[in-house]
Enzyme design. Structure first.
Site, PDB file in Angstrom:
ATOM      1  CB  CYS A 270      16.021  -0.734 -21.122  1.00 26.39           C
ATOM      2  SG  CYS A 270      15.659   1.036 -21.097  1.00 26.39           S
TER       3      CYS A 270
ATOM      4  CD  GLU B 195      13.215  -0.146 -23.967  1.00 22.31           C
ATOM      5  OE1 GLU B 195      13.048  -0.225 -22.720  1.00 22.31           O
ATOM      6  OE2 GLU B 195      14.207   0.379 -24.496  1.00 22.31           O
TER       7      GLU B 195
ATOM      8  CG  ASN C 174      20.067   4.263 -21.891  1.00 24.70           C
ATOM      9  OD1 ASN C 174      19.332   4.842 -22.695  1.00 24.70           O
ATOM     10  ND2 ASN C 174      19.788   3.055 -21.444  1.00 24.70           N
TER      11      ASN C 174
END
Length: 620
Positions: free
Chosen positions: A421, A387, A292
């Site tokens: 996210c 992450e 992304n």
């Protein structure tokens, strides 16, 4: 019959005021005075090759933009003396493209670069420099190892499909284990030299790479648009943001210092020992960015790694690989020593385990989803910076500014079609304001544009069919269990229309799972305590947000939420990029953010000097 110059000047023609009032009026004048317009085209283009374009655009752009355009486009067509440099068949299309770029609301630099690119193409020129042409043969891209662009000896490539029409946009190499071995070996050789390079020289490389990104930002934005479906403005912004990140990392790195400690701070000790404490590089960092943000979330790894004295091996996301390869190209063009930045491509299912379990990896920096948990289990004693996504909760309390909260929910939940996210993933609204809040959210949601990324639509197709099918399954599950779809569910291919689902309960998958798409669950709660309890039941804890006009209440709620960052009266967000970015529970390990990443990508090493007797420095 064409008008002469004298006749044109006497005719009822568009005036400067007409030009300044905008393209619509001017285009109307154009249809009434085609012959004059043809004459004006010739005159303007002889005086300044792009003056005609500026006149047409004048009503839609600021004087700053016009000045920027003039500055950045004059060199592109400096060799042309008239409109004749652009083939007649391309002239109308060129003007239309410029109009579209202006109306897209691009920043000044993006607008200028876009015009440069369009003019070059209209003139029959190829705007891609040789330094980027060597990356590929047509749509087939090579990988980067030891300073060279290569095709894999596997003889295989992987096709990348556009999210919006599922046609092949690029093909990338399926790298072999032997090629990965070489990537690590050459990275280690380069790192040993790089670690001895003065920090100011390391910073110089980062600044140069940032300059390259800015120079080719409009060009690099294209693969971001095609591979991951971001609209052009967002794609361009990601490239520029990465350049800014590299500049900041360079400046932050030169200010990371060690310290000197003395032994007499410890009870009973004399001052006869001095510890010189420094931060040293870990070695080679394996960087695994997500699809992304294939440039920015790779730059956030490469920049801190290099300034800390490390080399990097980058495993590109499969979808987004060409975008990430362009970041590698920026460092190569900037003069990175061979092997310092190696970029390999391939499916994670084929080479992922080999990369993360390779003895050449001294630290793994991973951004992605649940795959990261598997990576952490296989990494052994290798340090991790991870992450892994989130179920970011938005809690709206009774005294909240509902206009502010609704704006943040739409922006936070639906930017890049929710494929972030840090997107708002679930809304907890107290019962007394839930209806009013939902009404405002739906009104704002209805204003979002839906369509193709080239049209700068707000909502574009999600990354692939697998993702779209998963999102749809969550919607169907919630509806079957009694949730309310506030608008009918609509999907065309991978394009899912934005949707709020009301009355979501704990027995629904959407309450707990991360859709990573433009679908947002709306949960009604009795009070803040219930909202916090439900949010904290999630296995993830990346970010959250709370809306209230009582700052004391906001702090209390924020302290109770188990997440790395809590935004107060604003949507979840990564950045600015120097802010710490951490995930609790299954959302991550370690901290990101430029300074924090530099620290994560270095180790503490100390040298202790033992003196024959206590030494006390004097100031007079």
């Amino acid at each position: 019959m064409a008008l002469t110059r004298g006749q044109a000047c006497k005719a009822s023609v568009p005036t400067h005021r007409d030009f300044s009032r905008g393209p619509r009026l001017l285009l109307g004048a154009y249809t009434r005075h085609t012959s004059y317009f043809t004459w004006l085209s010739t005159v303007c283009m002889r005086v300044h090759p792009l003056l005609l374009l500026f006149l047409i655009a004048l009503g839609d752009i600021s004087s700053t933009q016009a000045s920027t355009l003039s500055s950045f486009t004059s060199s592109t067509v400096a060799s042309s003396s008239s409109m004749a440099a652009v083939p007649a068949a391309n002239q109308a299309g060129l003007l239309l493209k410029v109009q579209e770029a202006i109306k897209a609301g691009l920043p000044d630099k993006a607008l200028a670069d876009t015009v440069k690119s369009e003019v070059s193409h209209a003139m029959g020129a190829d705007s891609e420099p040789d330094s980027l042409k060597e990356m590929h043969d047509g749509i087939v891209y090579k990988f980067l190892v030891n300073g060279e662009w290569r095709k894999s000896t596997s003889g295989r490539t992987i096709s990348n499909l556009t999210p919006y029409d599922e046609t092949i946009c690029y093909e990338v190499q399926a790298c072999t284990r032997e090629e990965i071995d070489e990537a690590y070996a050459t990275a280690h050789a380069a790192q040993r030299v790089w670690a001895k390079t003065p920090i100011w020289k390391r910073a110089e490389l980062l600044h140069k790479a940032a300059t390259v990104l800015r120079q080719y930002a409009a060009l690099i934005a294209t693969p971001v648009l095609r591979e991951v479906g971001k609209n052009r403005k967002s794609a361009y912004d990601e490239v520029v943001r990465t350049a800014e990140l590299l500049d900041f990392a360079a400046e932050e790195g030169v200010r990371i210092n060690g310290e000197v400690m003395s032994s007499d701070a410890w009870v009973g000790q004399k001052r006869n020992k001095l510890a010189i404490v420094e931060r040293v590089p870990v070695g080679v960092v394996l960087c695994i960015p997500p699809f992304n943000y294939p440039i920015n979330l790779c730059g956030s790894k490469i920049g801190p790694a290099l300034i800390a004295g490390n080399a990097v091996v980058v495993k590109t996301p499969t979808q987004g690989a060409v975008s990430t390869l362009h970041l590698g190209a920026a460092f190569k063009i900037a003069g990175a020593p061979p092997g310092l930045v190696n970029v390999v491509t391939g499916k994670g299912s084929e080479i992922g385990d080999y990369l993360v379990q390779h003895p050449g990896a001294n630290l793994i920096s991973f951004t992605g989803g649940a795959t990261g948990i598997d990576v952490s289990k296989k990494a052994g004693m290798v340090p991790l910076q991870m992450e892994l996504g989130g179920k970011d909760a938005c809690i709206v309390l009774p005294d909240a500014d509902l206009e502010l909260a609704s704006t943040a929910i739409v922006k936070g939940g639906f930017s890049y079609s929710g494929q972030r996210c840090t997107a708002v993933k679930i809304v907890f609204a107290t019962a007394e304001i839930a209806d009013a809040l939902l009404e405002k959210v739906l009104a704002k949601l209805a204003k979002l544009t839906i369509g193709h990324p080239e049209e700068n639509a707000d909502i574009t197709a999600v990354i692939n069919k697998k993702s779209a099918d998963y999102i749809e399954s969550l919607v169907m599950d919630a509806e079957s269990k009694g949730a309310t779809l506030t608008t009918p569910y609509k999907r065309v291919g991978n394009l899912i229309h934005p949707l709020i689902i009301d009355h979501v309960k704990e027995n629904m998958k959407l309450h707990w799972e991360e859709p990573f798409g433009p679908v947002l669950p709306f949960v009604r709660v009795g009070d803040a305590a219930e909202a916090v309890a439900l949010a904290n039941k999630s296995s993830m804890g990346l970010q959250g947000c709370v809306f209230t006009q009582d700052i004391n209440r906001a702090i209390l709620v924020a302290n109770e939420l188990a997440a790395g960052t809590i935004q107060i009266n604003g949507p979840p967000a990564r950045g600015p990029d120097h802010f710490p970015f951490t995930g609790f529970k299954d959302s991550g390990i370690g901290a990101q953010g430029i300074k924090y990443s530099i620290e994560s990508m270095s180790k503490v090493k100390s040298f202790v000097i033992n003196l024959p007797e206590a030494a006390h420095p004097q100031g007079h």
